[in-house]
Design a protein around this motif. Structure first.
Motif, short mmCIF file in Angstrom:
data_model
loop_
_atom_site.label_atom_id
_atom_site.label_comp_id
_atom_site.label_asym_id
_atom_site.label_seq_id
_atom_site.Cartn_x
_atom_site.Cartn_y
_atom_site.Cartn_z
N GLY A 297 36.92 33.60 30.46
CA GLY A 297 36.16 32.55 31.14
C GLY A 297 35.49 33.06 32.39
O GLY A 297 35.34 34.28 32.60
N MET A 298 35.12 32.13 33.26
CA MET A 298 34.31 32.47 34.42
C MET A 298 35.08 33.24 35.48
O MET A 298 34.49 33.87 36.35
CB MET A 298 33.69 31.21 35.00
CG MET A 298 32.70 30.55 34.07
SD MET A 298 31.79 29.17 34.81
CE MET A 298 33.12 28.02 35.12
N GLY A 299 36.41 33.20 35.42
CA GLY A 299 37.17 34.04 36.33
C GLY A 299 36.95 35.51 36.10
O GLY A 299 37.11 36.33 37.01
N THR A 300 36.55 35.87 34.88
CA THR A 300 36.19 37.25 34.55
C THR A 300 34.75 37.55 34.90
O THR A 300 34.43 38.62 35.44
CB THR A 300 36.39 37.51 33.04
OG1 THR A 300 37.68 37.07 32.65
CG2 THR A 300 36.22 38.98 32.70
N SER A 301 33.88 36.59 34.63
CA SER A 301 32.44 36.88 34.64
C SER A 301 31.75 36.65 35.97
O SER A 301 30.75 37.31 36.27
CB SER A 301 31.74 36.04 33.56
OG SER A 301 31.95 34.66 33.79
N GLN A 302 32.25 35.72 36.80
CA GLN A 302 31.51 35.33 38.00
C GLN A 302 31.79 36.26 39.19
O GLN A 302 32.30 35.83 40.22
CB GLN A 302 31.83 33.88 38.36
CG GLN A 302 31.14 32.88 37.45
CD GLN A 302 31.38 31.45 37.90
OE1 GLN A 302 32.46 31.11 38.39
NE2 GLN A 302 30.39 30.60 37.74
N HIS A 303 31.44 37.52 39.02
CA HIS A 303 31.63 38.52 40.06
C HIS A 303 30.40 39.41 40.13
O HIS A 303 29.67 39.56 39.14
CB HIS A 303 32.85 39.40 39.76
CG HIS A 303 34.16 38.67 39.78
ND1 HIS A 303 34.95 38.57 40.90
CD2 HIS A 303 34.83 38.01 38.80
CE1 HIS A 303 36.04 37.88 40.61
NE2 HIS A 303 35.99 37.53 39.34
N ARG A 304 30.21 40.07 41.26
CA ARG A 304 29.09 41.01 41.35
C ARG A 304 29.32 42.20 40.43
O ARG A 304 28.38 42.95 40.14
CB ARG A 304 28.86 41.44 42.80
CG ARG A 304 30.02 42.17 43.51
CD ARG A 304 30.13 43.67 43.29
NE ARG A 304 28.97 44.39 43.66
CZ ARG A 304 28.82 45.05 44.81
NH1 ARG A 304 29.79 45.02 45.71
NH2 ARG A 304 27.76 45.76 45.05
N CYS A 305 30.54 42.36 39.91
CA CYS A 305 30.85 43.38 38.91
C CYS A 305 31.32 42.71 37.62
O CYS A 305 32.13 43.26 36.88
CB CYS A 305 31.91 44.35 39.42
SG CYS A 305 33.47 43.55 39.86
N GLY A 306 30.80 41.50 37.34
CA GLY A 306 31.25 40.76 36.18
C GLY A 306 31.03 41.51 34.87
O GLY A 306 31.88 41.48 33.98
N THR A 307 29.90 42.19 34.75
CA THR A 307 29.63 42.95 33.52
C THR A 307 30.65 44.06 33.35
O THR A 307 31.16 44.29 32.23
CB THR A 307 28.20 43.52 33.55
OG1 THR A 307 27.26 42.44 33.71
CG2 THR A 307 27.88 44.26 32.26
N ASP A 308 31.00 44.74 34.43
CA ASP A 308 32.03 45.79 34.34
C ASP A 308 33.39 45.19 34.02
O ASP A 308 34.18 45.80 33.28
CB ASP A 308 32.09 46.56 35.66
CG ASP A 308 30.93 47.54 35.82
OD1 ASP A 308 30.29 47.87 34.81
OD2 ASP A 308 30.67 47.95 36.96
N ASN A 309 33.69 44.02 34.57
CA ASN A 309 34.95 43.34 34.21
C ASN A 309 35.04 43.14 32.71
O ASN A 309 36.08 43.41 32.08
CB ASN A 309 35.04 41.98 34.90
CG ASN A 309 35.29 42.06 36.38
OD1 ASN A 309 35.61 43.13 36.92
ND2 ASN A 309 35.16 40.94 37.06
N VAL A 310 33.94 42.67 32.12
CA VAL A 310 33.95 42.41 30.68
C VAL A 310 34.02 43.71 29.90
O VAL A 310 34.69 43.79 28.87
CB VAL A 310 32.73 41.56 30.27
CG1 VAL A 310 32.72 41.31 28.76
CG2 VAL A 310 32.71 40.24 31.02
N HIS A 311 33.35 44.76 30.36
CA HIS A 311 33.46 46.06 29.70
C HIS A 311 34.91 46.52 29.66
O HIS A 311 35.39 47.04 28.63
CB HIS A 311 32.60 47.10 30.42
CG HIS A 311 31.16 47.08 30.03
ND1 HIS A 311 30.75 47.18 28.73
CD2 HIS A 311 30.02 46.98 30.79
CE1 HIS A 311 29.41 47.15 28.68
NE2 HIS A 311 28.96 47.02 29.92
N ALA A 312 35.63 46.34 30.76
CA ALA A 312 37.04 46.73 30.79
C ALA A 312 37.86 45.89 29.82
O ALA A 312 38.80 46.38 29.18
CB ALA A 312 37.59 46.61 32.21
#
Length: 700
Positions: A297-312
């Motif tokens: 959800g948005m706890g993963t995505s709503q960051h300035r590094c959200g794309t990297d969070n999802v890659h991890a």
């Protein structure tokens, strides 16, 4: 024209349609006495609904609905006939295009309106000559789409809600489905847990989802990558990877394994603020399961590094072979009822309907064959990029069913930026904070007053049917948008639709993922994309044999931690935002819902007892929350559910306007803002300076 002073009884009738709130897509209908009831549907097959759905009609017949067009005259709004208002729009947008070109206009699509409406809006932008069209998916899951599209070729849920029941482990990262998607949680997640699936929950605060979890990882906001890399390191260290899958379906494993060998699990756990033993427990639960599903959800995505969070996060699925089978995959839960569909149909600046890049000459030629006009080849601006350029290269805005003056980060600055535009038209149900800056406001239609389709979080396209007629002199959104297309472009014939079904038929010829679908085929059920007309079914589990990229393999990615933008002083807390059960995020839907407002009590800033004690704050006290971007006043709720050093606030209401405190730094890939990590000072509010609560709004 209807006399605006005349009161007439509105007609309501019961027709199965789709709940206007979250992306689950429950079926509801009018139940009399201004209320909704659940009916058996594709998603809620027992007819269940949540408190949001039960209150869905509150907004439809509200006294504050706009019923006449408003035009600004001598700095104030006055009612006007439709023709006068539409002429003002045509001249206002036309003058900007004539002087500055079509790229000086930004179009805001709406993730809580239908596929057909959003399709017509994005077509209007592109026939006019610009790709400057975006929707509030930019503010919630843009980074999820960016990472999944790059690695897998599709940014949507890889599996279905139904097959979550086949999972042996459900890894919920940065989501709270128990409160944000209650029917999905009760009907799909909880039954799997009761059947023995292990539920892992990654979230900075304990909430209703945590209560059902076997493992809780209360990480510090902004440390997703450290945590996920540590889990990946345990998977490789303890032999919990799927060697056969890695050899056949991935590339780059040797490089990632070398990188993970240098990850210190204990140090990563300390950075994330969690117990290293719990990290290992979570890794073993996920890696040891025969079928493990990720819900994000948005706890993963709503960051300035959200794309990297999802890659991890994607690394975990690939390392363990949990992709391409029922009960596995990576499954983002969408926030509004048509976040998925608004993006599917082209409400994004870099892609045409069906996610084909605007830079793809063949895709543009195919669209041109249908429209008679070739879309521009240069990607447009995202909505946040555009608001940052209001008054400069962006001189006009068409805002459809969104409230960016509240939903965007650094909202006070964004609201001021609207005043720098030469012209702004808003299509909405109420006089929102964004409408307050408009030159023309057009009264549109609520969810219960329209027909069309929406696409839910697991790619099901479902029918919307009217349950009410329009109030006063309001018009249906589809008619407004098609009419603007005829007035604003030199191709009026391209917007001469008999109704939404004609636009949907055109969409199926333009968007390959919708090819072969039809209203008749959807009926009272659904059709899922990607759809196969040959056998009349949609693909439930993506990436089974090949990824949507067309490749047999997907790359593993080395992901390094990215520090948050805001540095914390010793006396500051990290502010993170989100939703709770009795709230919703868009002012256009629940901002004035009496039933939801009564349920919510007083909005609150949740603070850990130790942080409250250090600041002399007791439960229920008024507090001031501030940083260099703004200041808001709110009641404090002192609770150990929030970890030390973190404060949590919902973003639903214009007072307190949480987004006055969030920052506008963007993820470099997805252009999503940093909503989940803002440094704030929290202190007791001055006595006698209480801030009144008002109407609500928020980002998806």
């Amino acid at each position: 024209m209807t006399d605006p002073t005349e009161t007439t009884e509105r007609r309501f009738e019961s027709n199965p349609t789709v709940c206007p709130f979250c992306g689950v897509g429950c079926s509801i209908e009018y139940a009399g006495r201004g209320s909704a009831t659940g009916v058996e549907g594709p998603v809620n097959d027992r007819g269940e609904i949540c408190p949001k759905g039960a209150a869905a009609f509150d907004v439809v017949d509200h006294d504050d609905r706009l019923t006449e067009p408003l035009v600004r005259h001598n700095g104030r709004f006055v009612t006007a006939p439709w023709e006068e208002a539409l002429d003002r729009v045509a001249s206002g947008i036309g003058d900007v295009v004539d002087e500055h070109g079509p790229d000086a206009v930004q179009f805001f699509a709406s993730s809580n309106c239908t596929n057909e409406e959003n399709y017509v809006l994005q077509k209007l932008a592109r026939v006019l000559g610009t790709n400057n069209v975006d929707n509030c998916a930019r503010l919630c899951h843009a980074s999820t789409v960016a990472a999944m599209s790059e690695r897998f070729g599709a940014g949507a849920m890889t599996n279905t809600l139904d097959d979550l029941g086949e999972a042996d482990c459900i890894f919920v990262n940065g989501a709270n489905p128990a409160e944000q998607h209650p029917v999905a949680f009760r009907s799909y997640v909880l039954p799997a847990v009761r059947d023995g699936a292990t539920l892992v929950h990654v979230d900075p605060r304990a909430n209703d989802t945590t209560e059902a979890a076997d493992v809780h990882l209360p990480l510090r906001p902004g440390t997703d990558i450290q945590l996920l890399n540590a889990i990946a390191a345990v998977l490789t260290e303890e032999g919990l990877v799927d060697e056969a899958f890695l050899a056949e379906r991935t590339t780059g494993f040797d490089r990632l394994r070398e990188h993970l060998a240098d990850v210190d699990v204990a140090a990563s756990a300390e950075a994330a603020g969690v117990d290293p033993g719990v990290i290992r427990e979570a890794a073993r639960a996920y890696g040891g399961a025969d079928r493990a599903a990720i819900v994000t959800g948005m706890g993963t995505s709503q960051h300035r590094c959200g794309t990297d969070n999802v890659h991890a996060l994607l690394n975990l699925a690939l390392l363990t072979g949990n992709i391409g089978r029922p009960g596995t995959g990576v499954n983002p839960l969408r926030g509004q009822n048509n976040v998925q569909g608004a993006s599917d149909v082209g409400g994004l600046p870099s892609v045409l309907p069906g996610y084909e890049p605007v830079t793809d000459a063949a895709a543009r030629e195919r669209v041109a064959a249908e429209w008679g006009v070739e879309p521009p080849a240069e990607p447009g601006l995202t909505e946040v990029e555009a608001t940052h350029r209001f008054g400069d290269e962006v001189r006009a805005a068409v805002v459809f069913g969104e409230n960016p003056a509240v939903t965007e980060p650094d909202a006070t600055a964004v609201a001021s930026a609207f005043d720098e535009l030469d012209f702004c038209v808003v299509i909405d149900l109420f006089e929102t904070r964004t409408a307050a800056h408009a030159d023309v406001v057009l009264p549109g239609s609520a969810w219960a007053e329209k027909s069309g389709t929406v696409t839910n979080t697991d790619r099901r396209v479902m029918r919307m049917r009217p349950n009410a007629d329009l109030p006063g002199n309001a018009r249906r959104d589809f008619e407004i948008l098609a009419g603007l297309g005829r007035r604003l472009t030199d191709r009026p014939d391209a917007f001469d639709y008999e109704g939404p079904e004609a636009a949907f038929d055109e969409l199926t010829r333009v968007a390959p993922i919708y090819e072969g679908m039809s209203y008749e085929g959807i009926g009272d059920g659904y059709q899922r994309w990607p759809f196969s007309e040959r056998d009349g079914t949609g693909t439930e589990v993506l990436h089974a044999d090949t990824f949507a990229t067309g490749e047999r393999t997907a790359p593993l990615a080395v992901v390094d931690p990215v520090p948050p933008v805001d540095d914390l002083d010793a006396d500051e807390l990290t502010l993170t935002t989100g939703r709770v059960l009795q709230h919703f995020n868009s002012g256009a839907l629940s901002r004035r819902s009496d039933r939801l407002m009564a349920m919510r009590g007083e909005d609150a800033l949740r603070v850990h007892p130790s942080d409250a004690a250090e600041r002399g704050i007791e439960d229920g006290d008024r507090v001031t929350v501030s940083n260099e971007r703004g200041s808001v006043e709110v009641a404090a709720e002192v609770t150990p559910a929030v970890r030390e050093g973190v404060a949590f606030c919902t973003f639903h209401y214009a007072e307190p306007l949480a987004n006055a405190l969030t920052g506008g730094t963007l993820d470099p890939a997805a252009k999503i803002p940093e909503f989940k990590h803002s440094a704030v000072a929290v202190e007791p509010a001055p006595e006698g300076d209480a801030t009144a609560e008002s109407d609500g709004a928020g980002a998806d």
